[in-house]
Design a protein around this motif. Structure first.
Motif, PDB file in Angstrom:
ATOM      1  N   GLU A 155       0.831  -1.205   0.000  1.00 36.97           N
ATOM      2  CA  GLU A 155       0.000   0.000   0.000  1.00 36.97           C
ATOM      3  C   GLU A 155       0.868   1.259   0.000  1.00 36.97           C
ATOM      4  OE1 GLU A 155      -2.949  -0.328   3.032  1.00 36.97           O
ATOM      5  OE2 GLU A 155      -3.949  -1.996   2.015  1.00 36.97           O
ATOM      6  N   ALA A 156       1.962   1.196   0.724  1.00 35.65           N
ATOM      7  CA  ALA A 156       2.862   2.346   0.779  1.00 35.65           C
ATOM      8  C   ALA A 156       3.449   2.629  -0.613  1.00 35.65           C
ATOM      9  CB  ALA A 156       3.976   2.089   1.790  1.00 35.65           C
ATOM     10  N   ILE A 157       3.734   1.570  -1.352  1.00 35.70           N
ATOM     11  CA  ILE A 157       4.256   1.745  -2.713  1.00 35.70           C
ATOM     12  C   ILE A 157       3.213   2.447  -3.580  1.00 35.70           C
ATOM     13  CG2 ILE A 157       4.778   0.438  -4.827  1.00 35.70           C
ATOM     14  CD1 ILE A 157       6.305  -1.560  -2.939  1.00 35.70           C
ATOM     15  N   GLY A 158       1.960   2.013  -3.452  1.00 34.78           N
ATOM     16  CA  GLY A 158       0.895   2.661  -4.221  1.00 34.78           C
ATOM     17  C   GLY A 158       0.753   4.129  -3.845  1.00 34.78           C
ATOM     18  N   GLU A 159       0.774   4.411  -2.547  1.00 33.16           N
ATOM     19  CA  GLU A 159       0.633   5.798  -2.096  1.00 33.16           C
ATOM     20  C   GLU A 159       1.817   6.638  -2.568  1.00 33.16           C
ATOM     21  OE1 GLU A 159      -1.968   7.135  -0.769  1.00 33.16           O
ATOM     22  OE2 GLU A 159      -1.070   9.109  -0.479  1.00 33.16           O
ATOM     23  N   MET A 188      12.275   5.297  -2.878  1.00 36.51           N
ATOM     24  CA  MET A 188      12.738   4.907  -4.211  1.00 36.51           C
ATOM     25  C   MET A 188      11.654   5.105  -5.269  1.00 36.51           C
ATOM     26  SD  MET A 188      15.159   1.600  -3.503  1.00 36.51           S
ATOM     27  CE  MET A 188      16.872   1.826  -2.944  1.00 36.51           C
ATOM     28  N   VAL A 189      10.426   4.745  -4.909  1.00 35.62           N
ATOM     29  CA  VAL A 189       9.331   4.960  -5.865  1.00 35.62           C
ATOM     30  C   VAL A 189       9.217   6.447  -6.201  1.00 35.62           C
ATOM     31  CG1 VAL A 189       6.812   4.902  -6.154  1.00 35.62           C
ATOM     32  CG2 VAL A 189       8.004   2.900  -5.254  1.00 35.62           C
ATOM     33  N   ILE A 242      -1.334  -3.676  -4.178  1.00 37.35           N
ATOM     34  CA  ILE A 242      -1.065  -2.371  -4.792  1.00 37.35           C
ATOM     35  C   ILE A 242      -2.237  -2.003  -5.696  1.00 37.35           C
ATOM     36  CG2 ILE A 242       0.561  -0.974  -6.123  1.00 37.35           C
ATOM     37  CD1 ILE A 242       2.772  -2.950  -5.448  1.00 37.35           C
ATOM     38  N   ALA A 243      -2.652  -2.966  -6.510  1.00 32.88           N
ATOM     39  CA  ALA A 243      -3.784  -2.713  -7.409  1.00 32.88           C
ATOM     40  C   ALA A 243      -5.061  -2.448  -6.611  1.00 32.88           C
ATOM     41  CB  ALA A 243      -3.973  -3.884  -8.366  1.00 32.88           C
ATOM     42  N   GLU A 244      -5.235  -3.219  -5.549  1.00 37.60           N
ATOM     43  CA  GLU A 244      -6.430  -3.037  -4.726  1.00 37.60           C
ATOM     44  C   GLU A 244      -6.451  -1.624  -4.135  1.00 37.60           C
ATOM     45  OE1 GLU A 244      -6.548  -5.608  -1.378  1.00 37.60           O
ATOM     46  OE2 GLU A 244      -8.620  -5.128  -0.888  1.00 37.60           O
TER      47      GLU A 244
END
Lengths: 359, 359, 359, 359
Positions: free
Chosen positions: B10-14, B149-150, B35-37
């Motif tokens: 979730e953190a990667i998505g945010e 990094m993202v 991530i998709a969710e």
């Protein structure tokens, strides 16, 4: 049967048939479409099957399907097409099935161009797909060698139950050379009853074979990957092939090059020798396993000041040369990646400049 | 905003949203489907788009399409899904478009398993796709670093007009850690008017931009590949990132490890230090460019007897370690590839045995 | 807002927006691609979505997905594209979801041509897909009526929870006419909380809705089909729409024609009337339900010697005319199916010859 | 060869082989997957090909490809699968190629159920695809008739160069009955050199054949559609097949039913006859062309008070019955559409109630 003049692509197709392969799935792409054209009529002639898939993704899984049934199967494509097969190749390797892939490389990345290239070295040798697997990769320098490698590829694939890739370039595919075909192979892999899912009734034993790459349990997947690693280590011990050139001389530079590129290098070495400038060459015939030891030994010669990776790519094989040289001398790279094959004069200039720098 | 506890996926998505990315295309696959969710509801909330493609092949080209229009775009997948995107990744790199890929690796090859793995090191760093291209590859060791990094990946992708890949593993995706998000990025790449096909009317200039990877003329393709190579060489000079650990001590062994694996190594080093057995570590944060020089320098320390590549794969990064070490000391490999992360005690035993052998 | 001059295809697109439809999925195909072009910029302007699918098969299921969530959704295509959506249309009808389809018919069968045609009458009215379902089918005779029908289609689809199809031809799509848009609709179907899968949290009630067309139990499937039949019977009672022309006269022949074809017939009737030769017309505005009773009543007039189905197809609507006439007078067919719309003179000659035969 | 006991699905597969068909493309779907299973081993045995496509869309075009080359080809599917082939069927009809389709209908619409149904009557007889074309549709009432119809379907398809469809239901496919196979057909369509694209070298003549459905010129498309219409009119004259039952009696009601449904009706008629209540039946063996005249004549009998369409669908064939009856008596419908085949008692009650109403 004596020597006949054949175009590389057609000779590759014929070699597969002589190797007893009756299953060919492919999707056309320049510069190797003649293989599909040739086999579209030749396969039915020998009772085999050519099926054009809906895409290279589909072709990759057609190959997996046939391989999983223990049938000799191969496909041919060119760079982008091989990328589309990446997932299937990983599955085939993971499920330990034998299959032969031919990549007649074109310029890249992306659509690139249709002229000769060696830009898929990394993809072939380091695994385009995901996960820990290796392809046994062979790179012919001419049509005759392409034929021999294709015919060896099938028994090697079956010996290791692993995909084998022949890495050629547009020149190999398009040039005509005299070819002599080796004796034909038997049409059946010898060990397939042990693992292939070829139907209960056709097997003597009562084993139920299962072809799969799924191992949800961590211990099973670990054990599976150790089996795979043991195979790749065995390949490293038993399957390294390379050709030496002018290694008896006191060469100042060692060239490492493969495929059609190596033929130009050979000419350059001959011209330089006539000038009294000695250069040696190791030509890997297998790219994985890579002839690391041969290169390491070759650079030990006192006269050798530099190792040069000469490739039709922007610096790929040079990494394996660096690993092999282990710091014993400088490692340089020379290459082109647009489709023009470097001419001997370019090689000569480059080698001289590298040696000069070091003196 | 302070620190909050978040699951890695979730953190990667945010993080992508904080980086001003409003375009997310993906196809669900364990262990990164969260991530998709997460983005399925979060993207619309910020006016962005999440579109689930029909397959990873489709997703790869959706990413290409958005990237070619100059939009910030990213996708996330896991190993087999990345293989299916190989062709598109090569096209995006060939067409010099910025895009961010996240690979939360699972065990392989083939279907493999869904537990943590680092088995796609080769695919990420040597190019899963065809042709001469490189991805800028970053490997976070924890959730906070993944977020950073993202968020760095987007401006880096835009600086180089090249795909950037974040290589994580199932642990990064699944674990919860406190996270603090850096300042948000502006939502628009700064230079896109120069190259993106974002429509004549919206641009100040009257240039017609063309996004392509096709160069049928050999001189043009050659020139294009030299431009690409110059970019990758610049990355090698400017973008190498790594973390050193215990390099002030007189270490007997140098560990090279990355990602979550490095956290276990760090614990092992601490335990060994308490015993008076010094071990150093270089943790690559960028896998391409690889911290070759840092490793070469680290193994020059007299006390250092061996360099050990510790990876959750069957021997991939070890090749880059070998290249970096340049023969200055032996290079060993230790790894697992089934999904179980090695524990500190295993690392300790392995390091001791390697050092013992050498004395 | 007053009348504006608009091209049919663009007016259809605008009408959907005025009807509160914010979801448009399509794949371009002549002669209706302008709808997609128009909505590609108009949808984002109103906060809506236009998504081009990978194929019409994909588009059909995108429509199903959005419809199942209770969103107003429509798509537009032309003949072969509608065929590719046949399975999805059957699923949408089977799952009782509202959706609007526009078919701007081109010549067929197969690739056919791109000129005006009415050759998909059967496909639209008898169900191109499998199973017992019906579409509510409306056929506009001009741009203004197309706009009105599109705007009525959404509430009708929602009233019946059934797909509605607008059947036009290339002329409707390509011609420019002055248009006045009716008042805008509310953007939300009123009853969707009762059946749509729009997420638990957004609903007041705590019902779990399920959208499906699978009923493996024969009693459930039977009951389901009876529910569907009751809806179609209700449509037959409540939704029949048609226009009469010259039915006050003592006509010798009754024309049945629809769409742009009916405009030519109207001109022919006017010319004939000036000659003292009376011909009446029933123009179905709904093709299903078909104005059977209106036609039956019309042929009861004593003067009426023949009913003629005039259609730009090779004999499709004529079957419904035959059913409606119930043997009360002969039924004839006249049509063309190449793309040339018959001219009034052809109609006049045909009608006269039919009447002459009968005297 | 005498009679053997065979399951309907397998008998259908065998019949195709006896008809000289060596090309079978299909995608499995209940309740007809046994056909694919049977032919997966039987086709290779006779030197034929079974290829499972990636989807029914693909299968439809595989059929088109083989048909266009003049090869005998067929496919089998069930309701949703046929919908996916709708576009291809329209193309095949438009390009005037012979091919045989078998639809073993399941309940619908949408996913529906897997029990017997006749709900695809409209789709088969009115054209599921777009454009003006017709299929020659045959409906067997038992396994022996299914075999005969499949074997007749190939020469009929070739005579008309048009797709032929066999419309069965799950009972036909699943029941076992004794079968006797007619004499085998020659393996080659007789007239294919005149139109098929089977390669210049294999033809005696030097004609270049072209298989296409594209006619952009309106006059050419018009002429093409007139050729097609002439074929369908010829079918109407020459190919109508039906079976009469108890038409010598003074029946009070005329049943029209087809397929397995008609067998139950026959039993009901026998029971009623024993009671002294006469009912006649016309069983269409061809659904297109429909036995209109036979039905019209049958209802002329003075005793006949009502025509009843009895179908396992919610009112489809009844429309053709209405057209045929031409108002001479009332037309009623009785049907079920859940998968349960009506039993004789239900038929008896229904017929009696219809007759009673009328007296």
């Amino acid at each position: 049967m004596g020597r006949i003049l054949m175009k590389g692509n057609e000779a590759i197709g014929e070699a597969a048939i002589r190797a007893g392969c009756l299953n060919y799935f492919a999707y056309p792409i320049t510069p190797q479409s003649e293989i599909a054209e040739y086999l579209s009529w030749r396969m039915p002639e020998v009772g085999g099957v050519f099926l054009q898939g809906e895409s290279e993704v589909a072709v990759g899984y057609m190959v997996f399907g046939a391989a999983g049934c223990g049938a000799r199967v191969f496909t041919t494509s060119s760079s982008p097409g091989i990328s589309l097969m990446s997932e299937a190749i990983s599955y085939i390797a993971g499920a330990q099935c034998p299959a032969v892939f031919v990549n007649i490389m074109r310029g890249g990345p992306g659509l690139g161009g249709i002229l000769p290239s060696q830009a898929d070295y990394f993809q072939a040798t380091k695994g385009g797909g995901h996960g820990d697997y290796r392809l046994l990769v062979m790179a012919p320098a001419g049509v005759q060698e392409a034929v021999e490698m294709v015919m060896k590829a099938f028994p090697l694939a079956e010996k290791y139950r692993n995909p084998v890739m022949i890495l050629g370039d547009g020149l190999i595919g398009q040039m005509m050379e005299p070819v002599e075909f080796p004796d034909e192979l038997k049409s059946e892999p010898s060990n397939k009853d042990d693992w292939a899912t070829n139907g209960m009734e056709t097997r003597k034993s009562s084993r139920r074979n299962l072809v799969k790459s799924l191992f949800l349990d961590s211990e099973q997947l670990e054990a599976h990957n150790r089996v795979l690693k043991a195979k790749y280590d065995r390949m490293r011990r038993e399957e390294v092939r390379y050709e030496s050139y002018n290694l008896d001389a006191d060469y100042k530079a060692l060239i490492v090059s493969y495929g059609t590129m190596s033929r130009v290098c050979r000419t350059a070495i001959d011209i330089l020798k006539a000038e009294g400038f000695e250069v040696g060459m190791v030509r890997p015939q297998t790219l994985f396993p890579f002839p690391e030891r041969a290169i390491e030994e070759a650079v030990r010669r006192k006269s050798c000041k530099v190792a040069v990776s000469i490739e039709m790519s922007m610096g790929q094989m040079v990494e394996d040369v660096e690993r092999s040289v282990r710091g014993r001398c400088p490692v340089e790279w020379f290459g082109k990646a647009g489709g023009d094959v470097p001419i001997p004069e370019e090689i000569i200039d480059v080698i001289k400049s590298f040696v000069k720098e070091l003196i």
